[in-house]
Design a protein around this motif. Structure first.
Motif, PDB file in Angstrom:
ATOM      1  N   ILE A   1      44.753  35.557  46.057  1.00 24.13           N
ATOM      2  CA  ILE A   1      44.189  36.634  46.870  1.00 24.13           C
ATOM      3  C   ILE A   1      44.670  37.991  46.370  1.00 24.13           C
ATOM      4  O   ILE A   1      43.891  38.948  46.275  1.00 24.13           O
ATOM      5  CB  ILE A   1      44.551  36.433  48.354  1.00 24.13           C
ATOM      6  CG1 ILE A   1      44.012  35.075  48.847  1.00 24.13           C
ATOM      7  CG2 ILE A   1      44.003  37.579  49.203  1.00 24.13           C
ATOM      8  CD1 ILE A   1      42.518  34.884  48.659  1.00 24.13           C
ATOM      9  N   ASP A   2      45.964  38.091  46.055  1.00 26.30           N
ATOM     10  CA  ASP A   2      46.513  39.351  45.547  1.00 26.30           C
ATOM     11  C   ASP A   2      46.423  39.437  44.030  1.00 26.30           C
ATOM     12  O   ASP A   2      47.031  40.318  43.416  1.00 26.30           O
ATOM     13  CB  ASP A   2      47.985  39.493  45.982  1.00 26.30           C
ATOM     14  CG  ASP A   2      48.132  39.553  47.496  1.00 26.30           C
ATOM     15  OD1 ASP A   2      47.140  39.920  48.158  1.00 26.30           O
ATOM     16  OD2 ASP A   2      49.213  39.226  48.014  1.00 26.30           O
ATOM     17  N   SER A   3      45.701  38.524  43.417  1.00 31.52           N
ATOM     18  CA  SER A   3      45.575  38.476  41.962  1.00 31.52           C
ATOM     19  C   SER A   3      44.251  39.094  41.515  1.00 31.52           C
ATOM     20  O   SER A   3      43.348  39.326  42.332  1.00 31.52           O
ATOM     21  CB  SER A   3      45.628  37.023  41.476  1.00 31.52           C
ATOM     22  OG  SER A   3      46.822  36.403  41.902  1.00 31.52           O
ATOM     23  N   ALA A   4      44.144  39.305  40.206  1.00 32.09           N
ATOM     24  CA  ALA A   4      42.887  39.808  39.643  1.00 32.09           C
ATOM     25  C   ALA A   4      41.773  38.804  39.904  1.00 32.09           C
ATOM     26  O   ALA A   4      41.974  37.589  39.826  1.00 32.09           O
ATOM     27  CB  ALA A   4      43.052  40.027  38.144  1.00 32.09           C
ATOM     28  N   GLN A   5      40.601  39.315  40.238  1.00 31.83           N
ATOM     29  CA  GLN A   5      39.441  38.465  40.492  1.00 31.83           C
ATOM     30  C   GLN A   5      38.525  38.482  39.262  1.00 31.83           C
ATOM     31  O   GLN A   5      38.482  39.474  38.527  1.00 31.83           O
ATOM     32  CB  GLN A   5      38.679  38.951  41.724  1.00 31.83           C
ATOM     33  CG  GLN A   5      39.498  38.928  43.005  1.00 31.83           C
ATOM     34  CD  GLN A   5      40.035  37.546  43.347  1.00 31.83           C
ATOM     35  OE1 GLN A   5      39.307  36.560  43.289  1.00 31.83           O
ATOM     36  NE2 GLN A   5      41.325  37.469  43.693  1.00 31.83           N
ATOM     37  N   PRO A   6      37.802  37.413  39.020  1.00 30.39           N
ATOM     38  CA  PRO A   6      36.963  37.373  37.819  1.00 30.39           C
ATOM     39  C   PRO A   6      35.809  38.364  37.915  1.00 30.39           C
ATOM     40  O   PRO A   6      35.206  38.519  38.985  1.00 30.39           O
ATOM     41  CB  PRO A   6      36.440  35.933  37.802  1.00 30.39           C
ATOM     42  CG  PRO A   6      36.506  35.490  39.231  1.00 30.39           C
ATOM     43  CD  PRO A   6      37.707  36.171  39.806  1.00 30.39           C
ATOM     44  N   PRO A   7      35.494  39.044  36.820  1.00 32.93           N
ATOM     45  CA  PRO A   7      34.325  39.932  36.836  1.00 32.93           C
ATOM     46  C   PRO A   7      33.044  39.109  36.846  1.00 32.93           C
ATOM     47  O   PRO A   7      33.040  37.953  36.432  1.00 32.93           O
ATOM     48  CB  PRO A   7      34.469  40.706  35.525  1.00 32.93           C
ATOM     49  CG  PRO A   7      35.224  39.774  34.621  1.00 32.93           C
ATOM     50  CD  PRO A   7      36.160  39.007  35.508  1.00 32.93           C
ATOM     51  N   PRO A   8      31.950  39.693  37.320  1.00 34.82           N
ATOM     52  CA  PRO A   8      30.667  38.972  37.258  1.00 34.82           C
ATOM     53  C   PRO A   8      30.319  38.672  35.801  1.00 34.82           C
ATOM     54  O   PRO A   8      30.722  39.385  34.882  1.00 34.82           O
ATOM     55  CB  PRO A   8      29.667  39.970  37.862  1.00 34.82           C
ATOM     56  CG  PRO A   8      30.504  40.957  38.624  1.00 34.82           C
ATOM     57  CD  PRO A   8      31.816  41.028  37.927  1.00 34.82           C
ATOM     58  N   LEU A   9      29.575  37.593  35.606  1.00 33.64           N
ATOM     59  CA  LEU A   9      29.123  37.268  34.254  1.00 33.64           C
ATOM     60  C   LEU A   9      28.138  38.333  33.781  1.00 33.64           C
ATOM     61  O   LEU A   9      27.190  38.678  34.498  1.00 33.64           O
ATOM     62  CB  LEU A   9      28.459  35.893  34.233  1.00 33.64           C
ATOM     63  CG  LEU A   9      29.368  34.686  34.465  1.00 33.64           C
ATOM     64  CD1 LEU A   9      28.529  33.413  34.611  1.00 33.64           C
ATOM     65  CD2 LEU A   9      30.373  34.531  33.332  1.00 33.64           C
ATOM     66  N   LYS A  10      28.358  38.835  32.579  1.00 31.02           N
ATOM     67  CA  LYS A  10      27.480  39.866  32.041  1.00 31.02           C
ATOM     68  C   LYS A  10      26.276  39.279  31.326  1.00 31.02           C
ATOM     69  O   LYS A  10      25.284  39.963  31.088  1.00 31.02           O
ATOM     70  CB  LYS A  10      28.271  40.752  31.074  1.00 31.02           C
ATOM     71  CG  LYS A  10      29.348  41.585  31.757  1.00 31.02           C
ATOM     72  CD  LYS A  10      30.123  42.423  30.742  1.00 31.02           C
ATOM     73  CE  LYS A  10      31.206  43.226  31.434  1.00 31.02           C
ATOM     74  NZ  LYS A  10      32.035  44.002  30.461  1.00 31.02           N
TER      75      LYS A  10
END
Length: 1059
Positions: free
Chosen positions: A256-265
């Motif tokens: 939750i406090d970690s980096a979240q994955p970016p949307p697929l480009k």
């Protein structure tokens, strides 16, 4: 809400009841440590605990996985390997654990609350303050043995999976979905190359960071004493206060406090090769990012949409890709719970040359669905059916609650607001109101118009050969570098570590925890009532029988009713197969697949199979045709339905319709054949499955269903059948008609109905069966007898020993799997039963004799005995071993030492073995439907008295050490004796020569076989004028040195225990 009282520092966050099942959920939080506790109170004999930690790591080291093993090696106050497991065994319980990508869960399962309460604080100390010694890391994680080979429990486990198609495809997909700063990218089980260099200090660092009470949720389902629970937890927290960070110390919540994955480009499609001899069939996985796992409305919509798309043979993806175009054997689907879930589709059994085409076809179909109006009537049926199934799961399976609570703990709000979503099924009311456009917009947003990652799994013989050669070269280079002196030092290092780990637990230590009473174990009682031919087994005086006797009279069929307070009706129609001619028995796998997926004749009109399936789904909670091994009768199958009570007579009508009004349609049968043929390569990649199949081929009559349903029977038989369906369909159809005619007669049918009979929830319980009875023909005078398992053994099965050791190399596995077969009992009433039960349980106890001799020495991931007490056989199975021969020798020597007195029996372990047998009884009666099924198995299948289990338990408690020794000497040791036992081993090709040598040194004759040696066509020849080329790619498996042989099966035999 404040503390429970002035002394206990746990506050109650909330309590609520679920309105769809009789369960109360209560959530607590520790004011001292931040630890959360969630209890799901529900009736039953078992208490299940899931002690869950959110675990996040940013590498492939496998540190999370290693702790799943290392915490059981001892704790601050209890520095003994195995103490925790022995304590649980004595307390009618067992422990286990699993490591997922996002969490590690430790389980405690007991019969009754008292044993759970006794074990809980010791278990929690092992989690929070384990010893994690260098010696434990060496034996449990990875070491190099005295021969220069890699070993260790964790290493062996990952060695068996790292090069499988599913693992290679999964890790590749995650590498594409997630960047390096997101933990979901990594293999938390550990990659072999990383495990070889993993240090104890790195494991300890990971433990310090993640294994804190504020990162743990204690989840318990069952009958729980809350006051006792909170007192235990409060006392425990006081005992570790000095060992944990203060509750206000800085802490980053995993995920939750970690980096979240970016949307697929962009969309990415990549091919991954996996080692495989049979290069004809591959697999596909396609992944999309979805909504948050704790967004209850959107995730419910995902579930319903996936059901709509590929939940059955009439759903669009299954219907087109599998049924009509025959491009895959199935389209499976699932989603991984994440802050951004991942939605997966997986066409399986795809012809290798069509992998790219099928991936594109899947995506084009999804876009096509989104572009046109949906079938909203069917969508609504999917919503209703999902609701019915949720209610059934909540009534029947405690795991329904544990799974949802774990997901909420990992990704939900810690104030309980998202957990409260479990109270109702209101989310279904919301999506019921969605319009066609809302559903299509949802589909476009998350799936059809979204970027995705696709992995094409392509089999490669060249890769298999390369990996084999590379592994040989790597190990040989190491051996040369180490030399004899270096290898000897490594051996001494491992021996020393084992010695440090195996400190004997003083009896006085275990004696501090008495064997609990059984008073807190509340078994589910199912009352038996009988009608028709079933009355010949005896009629009991109870409220259920009175209801049946007072009901409208009707069918003379054999019907047994089991009365439990359920909201559903469970119907099992038990059909024998023994009188079916042997030549037709391989047809039964197709007959079963086709049973509910075929057109019918109704009112003189043909009804398509799609319409049949849609109507079945509308009328039922679930339906299936399953093998009779579920009730301990391998020579049978079960037609099963679960329905709401008002659909009872409808279910019976459906059963009659599918028996007698179904059409054996050539197109449908050909589709079923294609699906099963496409699944064969996958089955052949599984060493465990193949070892079991070959054992069955060696020891069972060809007439037995166990032999006839084997994968390598299908490999030949189905190819030829497919030609008949193409060239001479009338002849093929006539065979299926003969099967129907033979099976569905009034003297070959037994029925089990589980329902709330006493409260008259089943309308016309007996008379409703008249419609089926009339179709079955003349009323029977008697019923076909149940076939006893031991009568299905061939001469070698009855007296094993002349074959010796059969070694079968497989390119797809990196370890070995074996089955040793010896002679067994043929009656549940044999005087040897009590002592044999205790002997096997004593040996199999976690951290007991076999565990320490085999798993503790890194010789296998697991070993266990498999038996039917009236089956005439005993099996000893080795699972995932770097050397099955060494595992077998270690087990043999450990048992012999007990028999000859070199090693003494431990009284606490005998008590633990007996407690485990009590636990087994609780397992058989854990839910209403299983308690009912067990009554049927006991009385109908086995022909035993209702109080058999209670009487057996009394006999078990009276077993002496001499009795146990005699059972081991008479029944178990012969399984390891050349001339009195046979061994089947499926192994990596690199292991063949060494295994052959070691089995010969043990005194066994040896033969090296190939899987293709175990085909059987059951006399079915290709149609006249057709070239008999059905072996095809199978022949490529064979090496020049292959012998002749027999054949194999697609699963473990019935009623066997698993580790």
């Amino acid at each position: 809400m404040g503390s429970q009282d002035s002394g206990i520092r746990f506050r109650k966050i909330q309590t609520f009841e679920t309105d769809y099942a009789p369960t109360t959920i209560t959530q607590y939080e520790s004011e001292r440590s931040g630890m959360q506790v969630v209890v799901a109170d529900r009736k039953g004999p078992k208490v299940n605990g899931y002690f869950t930690l959110a675990t996040e790591i940013f590498d492939d080291s496998g540190a999370p996985h290693t702790l799943e093993h290392l915490v059981f090696m001892g704790s601050k106050s209890y520095q003994y390997k195995g103490l925790l497991d022995k304590l649980a065994s004595r307390a009618y319980g067992n422990t286990n654990a699993w490591t997922a990508v996002d969490h590690t869960a430790y389980t405690l399962e007991t019969a009754g609350w008292e044993g759970f309460a006794q074990t809980l604080p010791v278990y929690l100390e092992h989690l929070i303050v384990p010893t994690i010694t260098d010696a434990a890391c060496l034996t449990e994680v990875h070491h190099i043995d005295g021969e220069g080979n890699d070993a260790g429990v964790v290493y062996s486990e990952m060695q068996a999976v790292q090069h499988t198609s599913s693992e290679l495809m999964d890790i590749k997909a995650r590498r594409l979905l997630y960047p390096e700063n997101v933990g979901f990218r990594y293999e938390t089980g550990g990659m072999m190359e990383a495990l070889r260099v993993l240090t104890p200090e790195k494991i300890r660092d990971f433990h310090r960071t993640m294994y804190q009470p504020r990162n743990m949720c204690i989840i318990i389902a069952g009958e729980v004493d809350h006051e006792n629970l909170l007192q235990i937890l409060d006392t425990f927290e006081q005992s570790i206060e000095a060992d944990i960070p203060p509750v206000d110390a800085p802490f980053r919540r995993p995920w939750i406090d970690s980096a979240q994955p970016p949307p697929l480009k962009e969309t990415v499609v990549e091919t991954v090769e996996f080692p495989e001899e049979d290069e004809s069939v591959g697999d596909i996985v396609v992944g999309f990012f979805g909504p948050s796992a704790v967004d209850i409305v959107n995730m419910t919509a995902v579930n319903v949409l996936l059901t709509y798309l590929c939940g059955s043979s009439v759903a669009i993806l299954e219907n087109v890709i599998v049924e009509k175009e025959e491009l895959a054997s199935s389209v499976t689907y699932w989603w991984d719970a994440r802050p951004n879930t991942v939605i997966w589709f997986s066409p399986t059994g795809v012809a290798t040359e069509k992998l790219e085409f099928v991936e594109k076809r899947l995506i084009s179909l999804l876009k096509e669905v989104a572009s046109k109006p949906l079938d909203m009537a069917y969508m609504n049926e999917c919503i209703q059916r999902e609701q019915r199934q949720i209610k059934a799961q909540a009534e029947e399976h405690e795991s329904f609650y544990s799974t949802n609570i774990i997901t909420d703990y990992l990704f939900g709000a810690r104030d309980g607001s998202t957990l409260k979503d479990l109270a109702t099924l209101r989310e279904y009311e919301i999506i019921e109101k969605w319009t066609d456009e809302q559903w299509r917009e949802f589909l476009r947003k998350w799936i059809s118009d979204a970027h995705h990652v696709s992995i094409l799994g392509k089999p490669s013989l060249a890769l298999a050969n390369k990996q084999k050669a590379d592994e040989i070269a790597r190990v040989e280079k190491r051996k040369e570098g180490l030399g004899p002196e270096g290898l000897e030092k490594l051996k001494q290092k491992v021996d020393q570590a084992k010695k440090q780990n195996e400190v004997e637990i003083p009896a006085s230590v275990l004696g501090r925890w008495p064997v609990p009473s059984t008073d807190s174990i509340h078994f589910i009682e199912s009352r038996t009532a009988r009608s028709g031919l079933a009355r010949k087994l005896g009629v009991r005086e109870n409220s259920a029988q009175k209801q049946i006797d007072d009901a409208l009279p009707g069918s003379p069929l054999f019907v047994q009713f089991e009365d439990v307070p359920t909201n559903f009706v469970y119907i099992n129609v038990h059909v024998g197969t023994h009188k079916l001619p042997v030549k037709y028995k391989p047809l039964l796998s197709l007959f079963s697949d086709n049973f509910f997926n075929t057109p019918i004749i109704k009112d003189g009109q043909r009804v398509s199979f799609e319409k049949v399936v849609m109507e079945l789904e509308k009328d039922t909670v679930s339906y299936s045709l399953d093998g009779g091994t579920k009730v301990g009768d391998s020579e049978s199958f079960l037609i099963r339905m679960q329905v709401e009570p008002n659909k009872y007579s409808t279910a019976i009508e459906w059963i009659r319709t599918m028996m007698f009004d179904s059409i054996f349609d050539v197109t449908r049968l050909k589709a079923s054949v294609s699906k099963q043929l496409a699944d064969i390569p996958e089955s052949k990649r599984d060493g465990r499955v193949m070892a079991n199949e070959i054992e069955i081929a060696l020891h069972n009559e060809r007439s037995s269903m166990l032999a006839a349903k084997r994968t390598l029977v299908k490999a030949t038989y189905l190819r030829r059948l497919k030609k008949f369906l193409e060239k001479d369909p009338d002849t093929a159809i006539s065979w299926f008609e003969e099967v129907r005619k033979t099976l569905f007669t009034s003297d070959n049918i037994r029925v089990l109905v589980t329902a709330d009979v006493t409260n008259a929830k089943v309308p016309e319980p007996v008379k409703a069966w008249d419609i089926l009875s009339r179709s079955l023909g003349a009323p029977p005078n008697d019923i076909q007898p149940i076939v006893k398992s031991f009568t299905l053994l061939n001469a070698e099965g009855r007296e094993p020993g002349s074959v010796g050791a059969t070694i079968v190399p497989m390119t797809t596995i990196d370890s070995s799997f074996s089955v040793s077969s010896g002679k067994g009992l043929t009656s549940f009433n044999d005087p040897s039963v009590p002592a044999l039960l205790v002997a096997v349980q004593y040996l199999e106890t976690v951290e007991g004799t076999l565990w320490n001799a085999v798993r503790g020495n890194g010789l296998a991931y697991g070993v266990y005995f498999a038996k039917e007490l009236d089956g005439g056989y005993l099996h000893f199975k080795v699972y995932r071993s770097p050397s099955a021969s060494k595992a077998i020798v270690a087990a043999r020597d450990a048992i012999a030492a007990l028999v000859n007195g070199t090693v003494e029996f431990e009284i606490p372990m005998i008590e633990g073995a007996i407690s485990q047998l009590v636990m087994g009884m609780a397992e058989e009666q854990a839910t209403m439907s299983t308690a009912a099924l067990q009554n049927y198995v006991t009385g109908v299948i086995r022909g035993l008295d209702p109080d058999y289990n209670n009487r057996m338990l009394a006999k078990v408690r009276a077993v002496t050490i001499d009795d146990i020794k005699e059972a081991m000497k008479t029944w178990l040791l012969p399984i390891f004796e050349p001339g009195r036992s046979n061994i089947v081993v499926c192994c990596a090709q690199i292991m063949v020569e060494k295994l052959e040598k070691e089995f010969q040194e043990m005194g066994y004759k040896t033969q090296i076989k190939q899987l293709s040696d175990f085909h059987d066509d059951y006399g079915l020849q290709s149609p006249e004028g057709e070239e008999d080329d059905d072996q095809g790619d199978e022949e490529e498996e064979e090496d020049d040195d292959s012998d002749s042989g027999d054949e194999d099966s697609d699963g473990d035999e019935s009623m066997e225990s698993d580790d």
